[in-house]
Design a protein around this motif. Sequence first.
Motif, PDB file in Angstrom:
ATOM      1  N   ILE A   8       0.848  -1.191   0.000  1.00 26.23           N
ATOM      2  CA  ILE A   8       0.000   0.000   0.000  1.00 26.23           C
ATOM      3  C   ILE A   8       0.884   1.242   0.000  1.00 26.23           C
ATOM      4  N   LEU A   9       0.648   2.117  -0.956  1.00 28.63           N
ATOM      5  CA  LEU A   9       1.341   3.402  -1.024  1.00 28.63           C
ATOM      6  C   LEU A   9       0.399   4.452  -0.461  1.00 28.63           C
ATOM      7  N   VAL A  10       0.854   5.195   0.543  1.00 29.92           N
ATOM      8  CA  VAL A  10       0.027   6.204   1.198  1.00 29.92           C
ATOM      9  C   VAL A  10       0.656   7.580   0.990  1.00 29.92           C
ATOM     10  N   ALA A  11      -0.086   8.468   0.329  1.00 23.00           N
ATOM     11  CA  ALA A  11       0.395   9.826   0.076  1.00 23.00           C
ATOM     12  C   ALA A  11       0.068  10.700   1.284  1.00 23.00           C
ATOM     13  N   VAL A  12       1.088  11.307   1.857  1.00 21.97           N
ATOM     14  CA  VAL A  12       0.890  12.169   3.022  1.00 21.97           C
ATOM     15  C   VAL A  12       1.556  13.520   2.781  1.00 21.97           C
ATOM     16  N   ASP A  13       0.869  14.580   3.235  1.00 20.20           N
ATOM     17  CA  ASP A  13       1.428  15.928   3.086  1.00 20.20           C
ATOM     18  C   ASP A  13       1.288  16.756   4.355  1.00 20.20           C
ATOM     19  N   GLY A  14       0.821  16.147   5.423  1.00 19.60           N
ATOM     20  CA  GLY A  14       0.650  16.877   6.671  1.00 19.60           C
ATOM     21  C   GLY A  14      -0.745  17.443   6.861  1.00 19.60           C
ATOM     22  N   SER A  15      -1.622  17.294   5.872  1.00 14.87           N
ATOM     23  CA  SER A  15      -2.988  17.810   5.970  1.00 14.87           C
ATOM     24  C   SER A  15      -3.847  16.854   6.796  1.00 14.87           C
ATOM     25  N   ILE A  16      -4.992  17.344   7.241  1.00  9.89           N
ATOM     26  CA  ILE A  16      -5.918  16.509   8.006  1.00  9.89           C
ATOM     27  C   ILE A  16      -6.456  15.370   7.132  1.00  9.89           C
ATOM     28  N   GLU A  17      -6.662  15.643   5.844  1.00 11.58           N
ATOM     29  CA  GLU A  17      -7.139  14.601   4.931  1.00 11.58           C
ATOM     30  C   GLU A  17      -6.097  13.494   4.770  1.00 11.58           C
ATOM     31  N   ALA A  18      -4.835  13.865   4.738  1.00 13.08           N
ATOM     32  CA  ALA A  18      -3.763  12.862   4.670  1.00 13.08           C
ATOM     33  C   ALA A  18      -3.730  12.024   5.950  1.00 13.08           C
ATOM     34  N   ILE A  36       3.332  -1.069   4.102  1.00 14.53           N
ATOM     35  CA  ILE A  36       2.976   0.319   3.810  1.00 14.53           C
ATOM     36  C   ILE A  36       4.220   1.071   3.388  1.00 14.53           C
ATOM     37  N   THR A  37       4.090   1.821   2.301  1.00 15.14           N
ATOM     38  CA  THR A  37       5.108   2.786   1.913  1.00 15.14           C
ATOM     39  C   THR A  37       4.462   4.158   1.972  1.00 15.14           C
ATOM     40  N   LEU A  38       5.033   5.013   2.787  1.00  9.37           N
ATOM     41  CA  LEU A  38       4.565   6.389   2.906  1.00  9.37           C
ATOM     42  C   LEU A  38       5.328   7.246   1.910  1.00  9.37           C
ATOM     43  N   ILE A  39       4.620   8.101   1.177  1.00  5.78           N
ATOM     44  CA  ILE A  39       5.288   8.969   0.223  1.00  5.78           C
ATOM     45  C   ILE A  39       4.896  10.420   0.477  1.00  5.78           C
ATOM     46  N   HIS A  40       5.896  11.270   0.474  1.00  7.03           N
ATOM     47  CA  HIS A  40       5.690  12.719   0.566  1.00  7.03           C
ATOM     48  C   HIS A  40       6.459  13.325  -0.600  1.00  7.03           C
ATOM     49  N   VAL A  41       5.762  14.097  -1.415  1.00 11.29           N
ATOM     50  CA  VAL A  41       6.404  14.711  -2.578  1.00 11.29           C
ATOM     51  C   VAL A  41       6.567  16.200  -2.315  1.00 11.29           C
ATOM     52  N   ILE A  42       7.813  16.638  -2.330  1.00 10.95           N
ATOM     53  CA  ILE A  42       8.123  18.056  -2.188  1.00 10.95           C
ATOM     54  C   ILE A  42       7.961  18.673  -3.566  1.00 10.95           C
ATOM     55  N   ASP A  43       6.998  19.551  -3.685  1.00 10.02           N
ATOM     56  CA  ASP A  43       6.656  20.153  -4.976  1.00 10.02           C
ATOM     57  C   ASP A  43       7.712  21.186  -5.342  1.00 10.02           C
ATOM     58  N   GLY A 102       6.371   6.671  -7.629  1.00  9.69           N
ATOM     59  CA  GLY A 102       6.105   6.198  -6.267  1.00  9.69           C
ATOM     60  C   GLY A 102       5.470   4.828  -6.254  1.00  9.69           C
ATOM     61  N   ALA A 103       4.459   4.634  -7.099  1.00  9.93           N
ATOM     62  CA  ALA A 103       3.778   3.336  -7.163  1.00  9.93           C
ATOM     63  C   ALA A 103       4.728   2.232  -7.602  1.00  9.93           C
ATOM     64  N   LYS A 104       5.614   2.530  -8.546  1.00  9.97           N
ATOM     65  CA  LYS A 104       6.581   1.518  -9.006  1.00  9.97           C
ATOM     66  C   LYS A 104       7.580   1.181  -7.912  1.00  9.97           C
ATOM     67  N   LYS A 105       8.131   2.204  -7.238  1.00 17.31           N
ATOM     68  CA  LYS A 105       9.110   1.952  -6.180  1.00 17.31           C
ATOM     69  C   LYS A 105       8.509   1.129  -5.044  1.00 17.31           C
ATOM     70  N   ALA A 106       7.230   1.352  -4.759  1.00 19.22           N
ATOM     71  CA  ALA A 106       6.560   0.624  -3.674  1.00 19.22           C
ATOM     72  C   ALA A 106       5.967  -0.699  -4.135  1.00 19.22           C
ATOM     73  N   ASN A 107       5.994  -0.950  -5.449  1.00 17.11           N
ATOM     74  CA  ASN A 107       5.328  -2.117  -6.019  1.00 17.11           C
ATOM     75  C   ASN A 107       3.866  -2.139  -5.549  1.00 17.11           C
ATOM     76  N   ALA A 108       3.232  -0.976  -5.594  1.00 13.45           N
ATOM     77  CA  ALA A 108       1.908  -0.774  -4.998  1.00 13.45           C
ATOM     78  C   ALA A 108       0.803  -1.491  -5.762  1.00 13.45           C
ATOM     79  N   ASP A 109      -0.066  -2.132  -5.000  1.00 11.86           N
ATOM     80  CA  ASP A 109      -1.304  -2.648  -5.572  1.00 11.86           C
ATOM     81  C   ASP A 109      -2.496  -1.830  -5.069  1.00 11.86           C
ATOM     82  N   LEU A 110      -2.215  -0.839  -4.200  1.00  8.09           N
ATOM     83  CA  LEU A 110      -3.229   0.099  -3.731  1.00  8.09           C
ATOM     84  C   LEU A 110      -2.549   1.412  -3.366  1.00  8.09           C
ATOM     85  N   ILE A 111      -3.113   2.519  -3.836  1.00 12.20           N
ATOM     86  CA  ILE A 111      -2.672   3.853  -3.428  1.00 12.20           C
ATOM     87  C   ILE A 111      -3.800   4.463  -2.610  1.00 12.20           C
TER      88      ILE A 111
END
Length: 150
Positions: A8-18, A36-43, A102-111
């Motif tokens: 599972i790849l989980v996108a987190v940015d510090g927001s309440i929704e994340a 679980i692989t947590l991913i944070h992308v610095i824009d 991100g999905a490839k690095k985590a070999n994600a089957d769910l984001i």
Amino acid sequence: MSLYYRNILVAVDGSIEAEWAFKKAIAIAKRNDANITLIHVIDSRSFATVESYDRTTVGERAETYAEDVMAKYKKEAELAGVLNVQTLIEYGSPKVIIPNEGAKKANADLIICGATGLNAVERFLIGSVSEHITRSAECDVLVVRNEKEE
């Protein structure tokens, strides 16, 4: 088709929704004995708009923030009983990085991601990150809209 998720790849940015997405990810990971692989992308695109500041300082602050957020989430997931928690901090456009690299690095089957995040201006102008993830991901995507429990 499998009825279980393993990565599972989980996108987190510090927001309440994340935060809501993260909590849902923990529950799903525990039910499925998943990683679980947590991913944070610095824009990094936003650095170009910072003309009057030292971009190195801005980048360092963004990276420090990302590392703090990821450490908090990783510790919380491990304390909740998720056995394998990895973290990824990437630079670029979250809309591109999460469903592709991100999905490839985590070999994600769910984001899993929140329905909205920290960048309300961009969402208004060109669409949400979650919308782009659902359109371009090759695996299942769960967009979390609230914190309601089952």
